[in-house]
Design a protein around this motif. Structure first.
Motif, PDB file in Angstrom:
ATOM      1  N   VAL A  25       0.856  -1.331  -0.065  1.00  0.00           N
ATOM      2  CA  VAL A  25       0.071   0.004   0.058  1.00  0.00           C
ATOM      3  C   VAL A  25       0.948   1.299  -0.103  1.00  0.00           C
ATOM      4  N   VAL A  26       0.807   2.035  -0.703  1.00  0.00           N
ATOM      5  CA  VAL A  26       1.677   3.209  -1.186  1.00  0.00           C
ATOM      6  C   VAL A  26       0.789   4.528  -1.046  1.00  0.00           C
ATOM      7  N   SER A  27       1.337   5.598  -0.006  1.00  0.00           N
ATOM      8  CA  SER A  27       0.654   6.637  -0.035  1.00  0.00           C
ATOM      9  C   SER A  27       1.147   7.673  -0.723  1.00  0.00           C
ATOM     10  N   ILE A  28       0.403   8.403  -1.557  1.00  0.00           N
ATOM     11  CA  ILE A  28       0.932   9.498  -2.719  1.00  0.00           C
ATOM     12  C   ILE A  28       0.260  10.848  -2.197  1.00  0.00           C
ATOM     13  N   GLU A  29       1.402  11.891  -1.938  1.00  0.00           N
ATOM     14  CA  GLU A  29       0.979  12.976  -1.450  1.00  0.00           C
ATOM     15  C   GLU A  29       1.115  14.212  -2.433  1.00  0.00           C
ATOM     16  N   THR A  30       0.097  14.880  -2.728  1.00  0.00           N
ATOM     17  CA  THR A  30       0.384  16.124  -3.491  1.00  0.00           C
ATOM     18  C   THR A  30      -0.195  17.274  -3.058  1.00  0.00           C
ATOM     19  N   HIS A  50       1.379  -3.842  -6.858  1.00  0.00           N
ATOM     20  CA  HIS A  50       1.916  -5.234  -7.023  1.00  0.00           C
ATOM     21  C   HIS A  50       3.661  -5.205  -6.906  1.00  0.00           C
ATOM     22  N   ASP A  51       3.951  -5.790  -6.077  1.00  0.00           N
ATOM     23  CA  ASP A  51       5.461  -5.998  -5.689  1.00  0.00           C
ATOM     24  C   ASP A  51       5.764  -7.529  -5.936  1.00  0.00           C
ATOM     25  N   GLU A  52       6.123  -7.939  -7.050  1.00  0.00           N
ATOM     26  CA  GLU A  52       6.447  -9.409  -7.523  1.00  0.00           C
ATOM     27  C   GLU A  52       7.363 -10.042  -6.470  1.00  0.00           C
ATOM     28  N   CYS A  67      -1.005   0.255 -14.449  1.00  0.00           N
ATOM     29  CA  CYS A  67      -1.213  -0.979 -15.262  1.00  0.00           C
ATOM     30  C   CYS A  67      -2.518  -1.455 -15.309  1.00  0.00           C
ATOM     31  N   ARG A  68      -2.638  -2.527 -15.998  1.00  0.00           N
ATOM     32  CA  ARG A  68      -4.054  -3.049 -15.995  1.00  0.00           C
ATOM     33  C   ARG A  68      -4.405  -3.751 -14.843  1.00  0.00           C
ATOM     34  N   PRO A  69      -5.682  -3.870 -14.433  1.00  0.00           N
ATOM     35  CA  PRO A  69      -6.149  -4.355 -13.232  1.00  0.00           C
ATOM     36  C   PRO A  69      -5.729  -5.905 -12.811  1.00  0.00           C
ATOM     37  N   LYS A  74      -6.188  -3.606  -7.082  1.00  0.00           N
ATOM     38  CA  LYS A  74      -4.905  -3.189  -7.397  1.00  0.00           C
ATOM     39  C   LYS A  74      -4.519  -3.148  -9.084  1.00  0.00           C
ATOM     40  N   CYS A  75      -4.411  -1.771  -9.352  1.00  0.00           N
ATOM     41  CA  CYS A  75      -3.989  -1.553 -10.544  1.00  0.00           C
ATOM     42  C   CYS A  75      -2.607  -0.679 -10.869  1.00  0.00           C
TER      43      CYS A  75
END
Length: 86
Positions: A25-30, A50-52, A67-69, A74-75
């Motif tokens: 889970v990534v938190s993006i701040e703008t 996704h973290d392979e 990316c694609r779903p 998760k996309c």
């Protein structure tokens, strides 16, 4: 015939959770300008990526790309780890 160029969204954020298998889970701040008060306000959103290889850990600064779903929510895909957590 000309080649198609796709402009996928790309963001840099901080990993908030790595408890799932092959997912983070990534938190993006703008910073956005408030329309009435003309003041910059921090907005944040969380995306699942996704973290392979399960290589990102909590606190890492990472780059994710659209990316694609892959599943229901998760996309996004992890591109690189910019900075490791201390």
């Amino acid at each position: 015939m000309p080649e198609k160029t796709t402009s996928k969204k790309e963001f840099i954020g901080i990993v908030k959770s790595d408890k799932m298998e092959k997912s983070i889970v990534v938190s993006i701040e703008t910073l956005t300008l408030h329309p009435l008060y003309k003041k910059y306000v921090k907005r944040s959103k969380k995306v699942k990526a996704h973290d392979e290889k399960n290589e990102a850990k909590i606190g890492d600064r990472v780059r994710v790309i659209e990316c694609r779903p892959i599943s229901k929510e998760k996309c996004w895909t992890l591109v690189e780890i910019i900075e490791r957590a201390k």
